[in-house]
Design a protein around this motif. Structure first.
Motif, mmCIF file in Angstrom:
data_model
loop_
_atom_site.group_PDB
_atom_site.id
_atom_site.type_symbol
_atom_site.label_atom_id
_atom_site.label_comp_id
_atom_site.label_asym_id
_atom_site.label_seq_id
_atom_site.Cartn_x
_atom_site.Cartn_y
_atom_site.Cartn_z
ATOM 1 N N GLY A 112 0.815 -1.207 0.000
ATOM 2 C CA GLY A 112 0.000 0.000 0.000
ATOM 3 C C GLY A 112 0.846 1.252 0.000
ATOM 4 N N ASP A 113 1.955 1.229 0.710
ATOM 5 C CA ASP A 113 2.857 2.385 0.743
ATOM 6 C C ASP A 113 3.457 2.664 -0.636
ATOM 7 N N GLU A 114 3.841 1.607 -1.340
ATOM 8 C CA GLU A 114 4.404 1.794 -2.677
ATOM 9 C C GLU A 114 3.367 2.369 -3.637
ATOM 10 N N TYR A 115 2.144 1.839 -3.573
ATOM 11 C CA TYR A 115 1.075 2.406 -4.393
ATOM 12 C C TYR A 115 0.906 3.900 -4.088
ATOM 13 N N ALA A 116 0.936 4.251 -2.800
ATOM 14 C CA ALA A 116 0.679 5.630 -2.396
ATOM 15 C C ALA A 116 1.735 6.580 -2.937
ATOM 16 N N VAL A 117 3.000 6.206 -2.853
ATOM 17 C CA VAL A 117 4.075 7.069 -3.356
ATOM 18 C C VAL A 117 3.839 7.390 -4.825
ATOM 19 N N TRP A 118 3.474 6.373 -5.582
ATOM 20 C CA TRP A 118 3.247 6.533 -7.025
ATOM 21 C C TRP A 118 1.962 7.320 -7.295
ATOM 22 N N ILE A 132 -12.790 -1.397 -5.539
ATOM 23 C CA ILE A 132 -11.757 -2.257 -6.122
ATOM 24 C C ILE A 132 -12.411 -3.468 -6.766
ATOM 25 N N SER A 133 -11.997 -3.745 -7.995
ATOM 26 C CA SER A 133 -12.348 -4.989 -8.670
ATOM 27 C C SER A 133 -11.043 -5.711 -8.982
ATOM 28 N N THR A 134 -10.957 -6.984 -8.630
ATOM 29 C CA THR A 134 -9.699 -7.685 -8.874
ATOM 30 C C THR A 134 -9.923 -9.127 -9.299
ATOM 31 N N VAL A 135 -9.102 -9.562 -10.257
ATOM 32 C CA VAL A 135 -9.039 -10.972 -10.619
ATOM 33 C C VAL A 135 -7.754 -11.586 -10.071
ATOM 34 N N VAL A 136 -7.028 -10.808 -9.266
ATOM 35 C CA VAL A 136 -5.785 -11.279 -8.622
ATOM 36 C C VAL A 136 -5.999 -11.154 -7.112
ATOM 37 N N PRO A 137 -6.526 -12.177 -6.453
ATOM 38 C CA PRO A 137 -6.884 -12.054 -5.029
ATOM 39 C C PRO A 137 -5.752 -11.562 -4.144
ATOM 40 N N ARG A 138 -4.508 -11.946 -4.440
ATOM 41 C CA ARG A 138 -3.382 -11.562 -3.590
ATOM 42 C C ARG A 138 -3.126 -10.063 -3.604
ATOM 43 N N ALA A 139 -3.632 -9.366 -4.623
ATOM 44 C CA ALA A 139 -3.401 -7.917 -4.708
ATOM 45 C C ALA A 139 -4.386 -7.124 -3.865
ATOM 46 N N LEU A 188 -4.180 -3.065 -1.635
ATOM 47 C CA LEU A 188 -4.994 -1.956 -2.132
ATOM 48 C C LEU A 188 -5.983 -1.483 -1.071
ATOM 49 N N GLN A 189 -6.482 -2.397 -0.256
ATOM 50 C CA GLN A 189 -7.331 -1.985 0.861
ATOM 51 C C GLN A 189 -6.542 -1.161 1.870
ATOM 52 N N VAL A 190 -5.287 -1.526 2.083
ATOM 53 C CA VAL A 190 -4.417 -0.737 2.963
ATOM 54 C C VAL A 190 -4.210 0.655 2.373
ATOM 55 N N LEU A 191 -3.963 0.726 1.066
ATOM 56 C CA LEU A 191 -3.829 2.026 0.405
ATOM 57 C C LEU A 191 -5.047 2.895 0.681
ATOM 58 N N SER A 192 -6.239 2.325 0.545
ATOM 59 C CA SER A 192 -7.469 3.085 0.720
ATOM 60 C C SER A 192 -7.637 3.587 2.149
ATOM 61 N N PHE A 238 -6.240 7.323 2.115
ATOM 62 C CA PHE A 238 -7.440 8.074 1.739
ATOM 63 C C PHE A 238 -8.481 8.094 2.845
ATOM 64 N N GLY A 239 -8.242 7.329 3.911
ATOM 65 C CA GLY A 239 -9.115 7.371 5.071
ATOM 66 C C GLY A 239 -10.501 6.808 4.845
ATOM 67 N N VAL A 240 -10.656 5.904 3.874
ATOM 68 C CA VAL A 240 -11.953 5.293 3.607
ATOM 69 C C VAL A 240 -11.791 3.782 3.473
ATOM 70 N N GLU A 241 -12.829 3.059 3.863
ATOM 71 C CA GLU A 241 -12.840 1.611 3.672
ATOM 72 C C GLU A 241 -13.268 1.319 2.245
ATOM 73 N N ALA A 242 -12.438 0.616 1.517
ATOM 74 C CA ALA A 242 -12.719 0.366 0.108
ATOM 75 C C ALA A 242 -13.880 -0.607 -0.063
ATOM 76 N N LEU A 243 -14.748 -0.304 -1.012
ATOM 77 C CA LEU A 243 -15.731 -1.283 -1.463
ATOM 78 C C LEU A 243 -15.022 -2.307 -2.338
#
Length: 264
Positions: free
Chosen positions: A41-47, A67-74, A78-82, A86-91
């Motif tokens: 999540g930190d790496e996503y955020a920097v970018w 978030i829609s994903t076909v890669v469960p491990r990802a 991404l939920q951590v990023l959110s 961004f201070g929100v719980e991702a749908l």
């Protein structure tokens, strides 16, 4: 603003939605990064925060994430990023209040990929009648949605780049070529590269034409063909297969799912 995240096998697409004058979601910016389940999540955020800034936005502009994903491990990162940035719980598309909300009339409803379900939702919302949705991704999928919005099943075929990679990786002398529009409509290649391009491009066209014809015959009613994915435009320039090309179908489907929460 809504941040929609579409995680595919090859790339992750981020799209920032705002509202137009009629309160309809429209894409204000989009970004793409290679799919890597190990990315934190930190790496996503920097970018992502830097890209938001370049487009004139700040983190606080994001008030909702889906978030829609076909890669469960990802998903977790991404939920951590959110939540962290961004201070929100991702749908999560297909879960909880972001459930599909459409009949899935297949033997194993739980196995339907999130991208295909989201495409079906968006296509039914935008186009009337029976539909065949063709999505050019890592795999090429054909999905049947009936006039009532029910998902009826479909076809999974190797993506065109997968097919090309298999051809190149399993032969000793064939060169790696890029998928591009053919130099002519002739299917008699005069050199190795042209012969490969003809085989991949026009062979794929023949596959699509044949499968779409079979799907239409089995549906038994007029069905529109809606294409999405990066290569849809390339094929549409040379053949009359599609009734519409809608490159943002998946992202718009995510916005529709997120909008259901806002309306509830």
């Amino acid at each position: 603003m809504l941040l929609a995240v579409d995680v595919g096998n090859t790339n992750v697409v981020f799209a920032l939605f705002g509202m137009d004058g009629q309160d309809k979601p429209v894409i204000r910016a989009r970004w793409r990064i290679a799919t890597d389940p190990r990315r934190t999540g930190d790496e996503y955020a920097v970018w992502l925060v830097q890209l938001l800034s370049i487009e004139g936005f700040v983190r606080e502009d994001v008030t909702q994430v889906i978030i829609s994903t076909v890669v469960p491990r990802a998903l977790h990162n991404l939920q951590v990023l959110s939540s962290k940035y961004f201070g929100v719980e991702a749908l999560v598309a297909g879960q909880g209040i972001a459930e599909w909300g459409m009949p899935i009339d297949v033997d194993e409803p739980g196995s339907l990929g999130a991208d295909r379900a989201v495409n079906a939702i968006a296509a039914h919302a935008k186009y009337p009648g029976d539909l065949i949705v063709v999505d050019f991704g890592t795999a090429t999928t054909f999905d049947v949605v009936d006039f009532s919005g029910a998902y009826k099943g479909g076809i999974i075929a190797p993506g065109i780049n997968l097919s090309l990679d298999a051809l190149v990786n399993n032969t000793a002398k064939l060169p790696r070529i890029a998928i591009e529009e053919p130099r002519s409509n002739s299917v008699i290649g005069r050199n190795t590269q042209d012969q490969m391009l003809i085989g991949v491009f026009w062979g794929y066209v023949a596959m699509m034409e044949g499968l779409i014809a079979r799907l239409r015959a089995e549906i038994g009613r007029p069905a529109k063909v809606i294409a999405t994915g990066g290569l849809a435009i390339l094929f549409d320039q040379h053949v009359r297969i599609f009734d519409a090309v809608d490159t943002d179908l998946t992202l718009e489907g995510l916005a529709l799912l997120a909008g259901r929460k806002n309306a509830s």
